[in-house]
Design an enzyme around this catalytic site. Structure first.
Site, PDB file in Angstrom:
ATOM      1  N   GLY A 141       0.826  -1.195   0.000  1.00  0.00           N
ATOM      2  CA  GLY A 141       0.000   0.000   0.000  1.00  0.00           C
ATOM      3  C   GLY A 141       0.859   1.243   0.000  1.00  0.00           C
ATOM      4  CD  GLU A 181       0.323   2.526   3.364  1.00  0.00           C
ATOM      5  OE1 GLU A 181       0.596   3.736   3.248  1.00  0.00           O
ATOM      6  OE2 GLU A 181       1.188   1.630   3.326  1.00  0.00           O
TER       7      GLU A 181
HETATM    8  N1  ARG Z   1       3.760   0.836   2.625  1.00  0.00           N
HETATM    9  C1  ARG Z   1       4.154  -0.344   3.346  1.00  0.00           C
HETATM   10  C2  ARG Z   1       4.668  -1.376   2.347  1.00  0.00           C
HETATM   11  O1  ARG Z   1       4.124  -1.496   1.251  1.00  0.00           O
HETATM   12  C3  ARG Z   1       3.011  -0.913   4.110  1.00  0.00           C
HETATM   13  C4  ARG Z   1       3.434  -1.822   5.176  1.00  0.00           C
HETATM   14  C5  ARG Z   1       2.272  -2.301   5.986  1.00  0.00           C
HETATM   15  N2  ARG Z   1       2.692  -3.294   6.944  1.00  0.00           N
HETATM   16  C6  ARG Z   1       1.913  -4.324   7.266  1.00  0.00           C
HETATM   17  N3  ARG Z   1       2.296  -5.165   8.188  1.00  0.00           N
HETATM   18  N4  ARG Z   1       0.783  -4.557   6.691  1.00  0.00           N
HETATM   19  O2  ARG Z   1       5.614  -2.089   2.651  1.00  0.00           O
HETATM   20 ZN    ZN Z   2       4.515   3.504   5.619  1.00  0.00          ZN
END
Ligand code: ARG
Ligand code: ZN
Ligand code: CA
Length: 369
Positions: A141, A181
């Site tokens: 995301g 996010e």
């Molecule tokens: N922007 C981050 C990525 O794409 C989002 C990480 C979200 N972490 C999670 N455990 N869902 O790596």
């Molecule tokens: Zn982030």
């Protein structure tokens, strides 16, 4: 005796005490190329459930916060609801679905543009826009820059990392990508400040050298400064697995909520109409119905899942809007069409007769069985 409780939800431009709950209206744009990317309403709702726990400090795994950080863990005081009214005052489910020819989206914001194969943002002063799609390269995301352009405002989430059921894939199957996010959308920085022992501009999150991954337990010292208990790797703004993150701090709460104070970038959303109940019904001109019924072809009809809508005689280069109304004249779905053909998934519609109306007045009907 009956006791009535009035929930202290913030409304119409007033944020008076720090105890109030801020309700954020949400519109979800589901962009799909393959049927499995057209995630179900139930999967979307499972994500809303997670957000409403994580941003209220009601997530069950908050109990895993170690005793030395527990006093810092906070109820951020935000709730999230699917929008019930669109910008024109019509009813909406808060879920928009659209077929796209694009197989993979990048971080170039194409997903936010109807003319580029995505779907345009709704007014950020009334809605939190969440786009769901198939993101290339393992990206879970990303979020617009805080204070950036209005038409790009919102968060984009990989369809297999949204919610807790359906198409989700471990270890990102607990809905924490959206929690993280939306933390950014509310102006939070990564806990390591995106730099070597960087500053996230929140006083109660300890400095840490860089991001953490996986699921960590116990104290982890990354050596920035004299942190008594090391990294706060279980913070939602680190990069551990979904099962490894379970808290915001009081300082993060304050930073997120400051956007809603007078002069704050998110202030206007407090006066949003998006959660009101629509009293409008859509105008359906009966004469047009008879005259133009042959100009839109729908097949199969009756249909149970996907329909193909063909707009005969319309310019291929044009961009058209289709609105699907139920028999009461309430709009239940909108679809932008580039050219003169589109695929629409109607699996979520209840059985019955529906009217399809194009922006140039063409009308036809189909039966959902
Ligand atoms: N922007 C981050 C990525 O794409 C989002 C990480 C979200 N972490 C999670 N455990 N869902 O790596
Ligand atoms: Zn982030
Ligand atoms: Ca800090």
């Amino acid at each position: 005796m009956i006791t009535l409780f009035f929930v202290d939800t913030v409304s119409a431009g007033t944020i008076t005490t720090s105890a109030e709950i801020i309700t954020i209206p949400v519109v979800v744009h589901v962009m799909y190329h393959n049927a499995n990317e057209n995630i179900s309403d139930a999967q979307i709702l499972s994500q809303l459930v997670v957000l409403n726990k994580d941003f209220r400090g009601n997530n069950a795994d908050r109990a895993k916060v170690p005793a030395y950080f527990a006093p810092l863990a906070a109820d951020a005081g935000f709730e999230f609801k699917l929008a019930s009214m669109d910008a024109h005052g019509y009813a909406t489910t808060g879920i928009l679905r659209k077929y796209t020819k694009i197989e993979f989206f990048g971080t170039d914001d194409r997903i936010k543009s109807s003319v580029r194969g995505g779907d345009d943002a709704w007014d950020r002063n009334q809605y939190l826009n969440i786009w769901i799609g198939n993101l290339a390269g393992g990206i879970l995301g990303y979020t617009s820059t805080y204070g950036g352009p209005a038409d790009k405002d919102g968060v984009v989430i990989q369809y297999s990392a949204f919610g807790t059921i359906g198409s989700v894939n471990a270890p990102f199957d607990l809905g924490r990508t959206a929690t993280h996010e939306i933390g950014h959308w509310l102006n939070l920085l990564h806990i390591w400040g995106d730099g070597y022992c960087g500053d996230d501009q929140v006083a109660d999150t300890p400095k840490q050298r860089s991001s953490n991954r996986g699921v960590i337990t116990g104290e982890k010292f990354s050596g920035c400064e004299a942190n008594a208990h090391g990294d706060m790797y279980m913070n939602f703004m680190d990069l551990t697995n979904d099962a490894g993150m379970f808290m915001f701090t009081a300082g993060q709460r304050q930073r997120m909520r400051s956007s809603f104070e007078a002069g704050g970038a998110r202030r206007q959303i407090l006066a949003s109409n998006a959660l009101k109940i629509s009293t409008l019904t859509a105008p359906i001109e009966q004469p047009l119905f008879a005259a133009f019924v042959s100009k839109i072809a729908v097949y199969p009809n009756p249909a149970s899942a996907n329909i193909i809508i063909e707009l005969k005689g319309m310019p291929v280069s044009g961009l058209h809007t289709l609105i699907i109304y139920n028999y009461l004249g309430h709009p239940v779905m909108t679809q932008m069409v580039k050219g003169n053909e589109c695929l629409l998934n109607v699996a979520e519609l209840k059985s019955g007769v529906y009217i399809i109306k194009a922006d140039n007045g063409l009308v036809t009907k189909f039966v959902k069985n």
